[in-house]
Design an enzyme around this catalytic site. Sequence first.
Site, PDB file in Angstrom:
ATOM      1  N   HIS A  15       5.369  -4.009   6.149  1.00 53.54           N
ATOM      2  CA  HIS A  15       5.389  -3.870   4.722  1.00 53.54           C
ATOM      3  C   HIS A  15       6.079  -4.803   4.254  1.00 53.54           C
ATOM      4  O   HIS A  15       5.833  -5.397   3.046  1.00 53.54           O
ATOM      5  CB  HIS A  15       6.208  -2.508   4.651  1.00 53.54           C
ATOM      6  CG  HIS A  15       5.687  -1.212   4.771  1.00 53.54           C
ATOM      7  ND1 HIS A  15       4.090  -0.840   4.520  1.00 53.54           N
ATOM      8  CD2 HIS A  15       6.002  -0.085   5.671  1.00 53.54           C
ATOM      9  CE1 HIS A  15       3.800   0.374   4.959  1.00 53.54           C
ATOM     10  NE2 HIS A  15       5.023   0.825   5.417  1.00 53.54           N
ATOM     11  N   ASP A  23      -4.143  -3.102   1.945  1.00 51.08           N
ATOM     12  CA  ASP A  23      -4.122  -2.149   3.085  1.00 51.08           C
ATOM     13  C   ASP A  23      -4.107  -2.882   4.479  1.00 51.08           C
ATOM     14  O   ASP A  23      -4.552  -3.889   4.648  1.00 51.08           O
ATOM     15  CB  ASP A  23      -5.490  -1.418   3.113  1.00 51.08           C
ATOM     16  CG  ASP A  23      -5.523  -0.166   3.839  1.00 51.08           C
ATOM     17  OD1 ASP A  23      -4.319   0.238   4.250  1.00 51.08           O
ATOM     18  OD2 ASP A  23      -6.750   0.375   3.906  1.00 51.08           O
ATOM     19  N   LEU A  47       0.155 -14.579 -16.444  1.00 49.53           N
ATOM     20  CA  LEU A  47      -0.378 -13.304 -15.626  1.00 49.53           C
ATOM     21  C   LEU A  47       0.223 -12.099 -15.947  1.00 49.53           C
ATOM     22  O   LEU A  47       1.546 -12.144 -15.776  1.00 49.53           O
ATOM     23  CB  LEU A  47      -0.465 -13.962 -14.200  1.00 49.53           C
ATOM     24  CG  LEU A  47      -1.208 -13.289 -13.101  1.00 49.53           C
ATOM     25  CD1 LEU A  47      -2.702 -13.304 -13.483  1.00 49.53           C
ATOM     26  CD2 LEU A  47      -0.947 -13.523 -11.754  1.00 49.53           C
ATOM     27  N   ARG A  58       0.575  -1.571   8.389  1.00 52.98           N
ATOM     28  CA  ARG A  58       1.145  -0.852   9.398  1.00 52.98           C
ATOM     29  C   ARG A  58       0.445  -1.390  10.485  1.00 52.98           C
ATOM     30  O   ARG A  58       0.875  -1.396  11.719  1.00 52.98           O
ATOM     31  CB  ARG A  58       1.199   0.776   9.408  1.00 52.98           C
ATOM     32  CG  ARG A  58       2.354   1.171   8.368  1.00 52.98           C
ATOM     33  CD  ARG A  58       2.153   2.890   8.112  1.00 52.98           C
ATOM     34  NE  ARG A  58       0.981   3.045   7.833  1.00 52.98           N
ATOM     35  CZ  ARG A  58       0.961   4.533   7.713  1.00 52.98           C
ATOM     36  NH1 ARG A  58       1.918   5.478   8.037  1.00 52.98           N
ATOM     37  NH2 ARG A  58      -0.097   5.027   7.327  1.00 52.98           N
ATOM     38  N   ARG A  59      -0.811  -1.408  10.447  1.00 47.68           N
ATOM     39  CA  ARG A  59      -1.732  -1.766  11.709  1.00 47.68           C
ATOM     40  C   ARG A  59      -1.499  -3.334  11.919  1.00 47.68           C
ATOM     41  O   ARG A  59      -1.520  -3.543  13.361  1.00 47.68           O
ATOM     42  CB  ARG A  59      -3.154  -1.537  11.431  1.00 47.68           C
ATOM     43  CG  ARG A  59      -3.579   0.004  11.529  1.00 47.68           C
ATOM     44  CD  ARG A  59      -4.995   0.172  10.804  1.00 47.68           C
ATOM     45  NE  ARG A  59      -4.841   0.221   9.378  1.00 47.68           N
ATOM     46  CZ  ARG A  59      -5.957   0.146   8.854  1.00 47.68           C
ATOM     47  NH1 ARG A  59      -7.206  -0.035   9.119  1.00 47.68           N
ATOM     48  NH2 ARG A  59      -5.775  -0.078   7.355  1.00 47.68           N
TER      49      ARG A  59
END
Length: 253
Positions: free
Chosen positions: A51, A33, A141, A36-37
């Site tokens: 992004h 998260d 993984l 964009r900020r």
Amino acid sequence: MGLRDPLYWLYERRLERSLGSFEIPRHVGVVLDGNRRWARISGLDSVQAGHQAGAEKIFELLGWCDEVGVQVVTLWLLSTDNLTRPREELEPLLGIIEDTVSRLRREGWNVNPMGALDLLPDSTARVMKEAHAATSGNSGLIVNVAVGYGGRREIADAVRSLLVAEAARGTSLEELAERLDLEHIAEHLYTRGQPDPDLLIRTSGEQRLSGFMLWQSAQAEFYFCEVFWPAFRKVDFLRALRAYGARNRRFGT
């Protein structure tokens, strides 16, 4: 080399040494998260740069997880709610996701798609399915790529899949209702066959799951980090592992 660099390196080494006495989570889920900020506060012209920077950070994270022995990583790249974003933002973002999944395939990670692929553009769904087919036999993984993902949707899909499978065996609804248990639904989740997440990390300071892995997170530990995802550092990851290892996990006992 500036003053902060050696201090950062020493702190990172100290954190790594402190993990020696702690249990390492088998499965780590991450809500990526704040792209964009981060772009906005960095003065960048487009949120797409955020992004893209977030996509690059994924490969650093996978390297860190591989180093410490994490077995499964779940990356939430795009929610079902995100699909309602304006086309001018969504289409470039889907392109970045397709490039990221293709790179995961090239680098040999074991890629497992998670989400309602039928809601995605054909090209995105195809890239994810092909990456899974090409890498499912790879060792090491496992990387769950959650795109077009919602926790409630996952549970609904699991129940739907279960009903279809049982109907094909000739099981009546009455028979199924009588013997239905938790593991029957778990066998139809996107993460079937995998351990549930031990640790869920969310960046950007938001302190909620937003529906991430609702079923699987029943016994997970949560770690909320203030930093935006593109700025997430190895020390932030190590702090999350340290916090996880220091907790007393009693599982209701």
